[in-house]
Design a protein around this motif. Sequence first.
Motif, short mmCIF file in Angstrom:
data_model
loop_
_atom_site.label_atom_id
_atom_site.label_comp_id
_atom_site.label_asym_id
_atom_site.label_seq_id
_atom_site.Cartn_x
_atom_site.Cartn_y
_atom_site.Cartn_z
N VAL A 109 13.14 25.02 52.73
CA VAL A 109 14.36 25.25 51.95
C VAL A 109 14.33 24.44 50.66
O VAL A 109 14.69 24.93 49.58
CB VAL A 109 15.61 24.90 52.78
CG1 VAL A 109 16.87 25.01 51.92
CG2 VAL A 109 15.72 25.83 53.99
N MET A 112 12.17 26.09 48.20
CA MET A 112 12.81 27.28 47.67
C MET A 112 13.77 26.92 46.55
O MET A 112 13.90 27.62 45.54
CB MET A 112 13.56 28.00 48.80
CG MET A 112 14.16 29.35 48.41
SD MET A 112 12.95 30.66 48.21
CE MET A 112 13.26 31.15 46.52
N GLU A 217 12.29 34.80 49.20
CA GLU A 217 13.48 35.28 49.87
C GLU A 217 13.34 36.76 50.19
O GLU A 217 12.65 37.49 49.47
CB GLU A 217 14.71 35.08 48.98
CG GLU A 217 15.02 33.62 48.68
CD GLU A 217 16.12 33.48 47.65
OE1 GLU A 217 17.20 32.97 47.99
OE2 GLU A 217 15.88 33.86 46.49
N ARG A 219 15.76 40.16 52.25
CA ARG A 219 17.02 40.55 52.86
C ARG A 219 16.85 40.68 54.38
O ARG A 219 15.94 41.36 54.84
CB ARG A 219 17.51 41.88 52.29
CG ARG A 219 17.97 41.79 50.85
CD ARG A 219 18.53 43.14 50.37
NE ARG A 219 19.04 43.05 49.01
CZ ARG A 219 18.29 43.21 47.94
NH1 ARG A 219 16.99 43.47 48.06
NH2 ARG A 219 18.83 43.12 46.73
N GLY A 224 9.25 40.23 52.53
CA GLY A 224 9.51 39.94 51.12
C GLY A 224 8.43 40.48 50.20
O GLY A 224 7.31 40.78 50.62
N HIS A 251 18.08 31.64 57.74
CA HIS A 251 18.92 32.67 57.13
C HIS A 251 20.10 32.02 56.43
O HIS A 251 20.54 30.93 56.81
CB HIS A 251 19.44 33.65 58.18
CG HIS A 251 18.47 34.74 58.53
ND1 HIS A 251 17.66 34.68 59.63
CD2 HIS A 251 18.18 35.92 57.91
CE1 HIS A 251 16.91 35.77 59.70
NE2 HIS A 251 17.21 36.54 58.66
N TYR A 252 20.63 32.69 55.43
CA TYR A 252 21.84 32.22 54.76
C TYR A 252 22.53 33.43 54.12
O TYR A 252 21.95 34.52 54.03
CB TYR A 252 21.51 31.16 53.69
CG TYR A 252 20.77 31.71 52.50
CD1 TYR A 252 21.47 32.11 51.35
CD2 TYR A 252 19.39 31.86 52.51
CE1 TYR A 252 20.80 32.62 50.26
CE2 TYR A 252 18.71 32.38 51.44
CZ TYR A 252 19.42 32.76 50.30
OH TYR A 252 18.76 33.28 49.23
N SER A 254 24.09 35.13 50.76
CA SER A 254 24.03 35.04 49.31
C SER A 254 25.44 35.08 48.74
O SER A 254 26.43 35.28 49.47
CB SER A 254 23.22 36.21 48.74
OG SER A 254 23.91 37.44 48.93
N MET A 260 20.36 36.75 53.82
CA MET A 260 19.04 36.54 53.24
C MET A 260 18.22 35.60 54.13
O MET A 260 18.78 34.80 54.89
CB MET A 260 19.16 35.93 51.84
CG MET A 260 20.01 36.74 50.87
SD MET A 260 19.23 38.32 50.42
CE MET A 260 17.83 37.73 49.47
N ALA A 261 16.91 35.72 54.02
CA ALA A 261 16.00 34.87 54.78
C ALA A 261 15.03 34.18 53.84
O ALA A 261 14.66 34.74 52.80
CB ALA A 261 15.24 35.68 55.82
N ILE A 262 14.63 32.99 54.19
CA ILE A 262 13.61 32.26 53.44
C ILE A 262 12.34 32.22 54.29
O ILE A 262 12.36 31.79 55.44
CB ILE A 262 14.07 30.83 53.11
CG1 ILE A 262 15.28 30.87 52.17
CG2 ILE A 262 12.94 30.04 52.45
CD1 ILE A 262 15.83 29.50 51.81
N HIS A 263 11.25 32.69 53.71
CA HIS A 263 9.96 32.75 54.39
C HIS A 263 8.98 31.78 53.75
O HIS A 263 8.93 31.63 52.53
CB HIS A 263 9.36 34.16 54.31
CG HIS A 263 10.17 35.21 54.98
ND1 HIS A 263 9.88 35.70 56.23
CD2 HIS A 263 11.28 35.88 54.56
CE1 HIS A 263 10.78 36.62 56.57
NE2 HIS A 263 11.63 36.75 55.56
#
Length: 277
Positions: A109, A112, A217, A219, A224, A251-252, A254, A260-263
């Motif tokens: 995170v 990111m 990021e 969806r 991604g 996940h968070y 927006s 949204m997801a962070i990979h």
Amino acid sequence: MRYRTGEMAEFFGMTKEGIRYLERQGLITSRRDEQNRYRYFSRSEITRLKEIRSYQALGFSLEEAARIVCRTPREELLSRMDEKLSELEKKEEQIRQMRTTLQERRGVVARMLDTQEAFELVMRPEILFFNHVSDEASGESAREKEAIAHARAVEKTWIRAMPAVGFWAMHCDASGQTVQGIYGSGAGLDTVRRLGLPVLGEMVHLEPCLCMRGVLEARGTQVGDVTALLKRAQAHGYTLCGDVYGQMHVHYLSETGERMAIHEMFVPVCEKTIKNA
């Protein structure tokens, strides 16, 4: 000094029912005062309950602690303690794994949020990737249904091993084409062996390789777009040389309310071949 049931409960941070449970089990005893008809616990009972609570503080349940204090033969004391030590060691390992995974996710995170992230080359460890399994109804024959049922049982075992096992997805193939729907579970081969996780022949075995590590990021649970990461690798003289896999960390929502997801991405790269002029 003597205590009534409510006073005992308050003194030891227990409920009245907890005190009555110990009394029903014959572990502590109260005596009735014939003048006021109240039941009281003597100092010796308080001392016994203090001992029981001391074992609870070491991680034993109330029942286990009471059994050690009141009903365990001397010959069994060491085995009882050894069992608890083994249990605590397992919990320590679980907590260590939880702390490590949480630190890793926080790092992803943080990267990111850092828009000035530098190009970073890392060696991706040896990974086993377990694609998600369909339900048994998708099988046409009894043999297919049985194979799917077995695979789902294996998948459940992997899921129960989280967070040592993570959520992984294939984002693009070696040609750079984006792929969809190839997601599942992933874990380092050393972790799989250490935990004794079952392995299926159809799992993807990712060999250790030089990768550009980055974050992106996407969806929901979609894969991604790795285009920006590929361009970054090319700008540093590298080219794609394998399928791109990534681990979803968090996940968070927006600002527009989208999930949204962070990979964390691992882009296999090799240096570009420069032809002689």
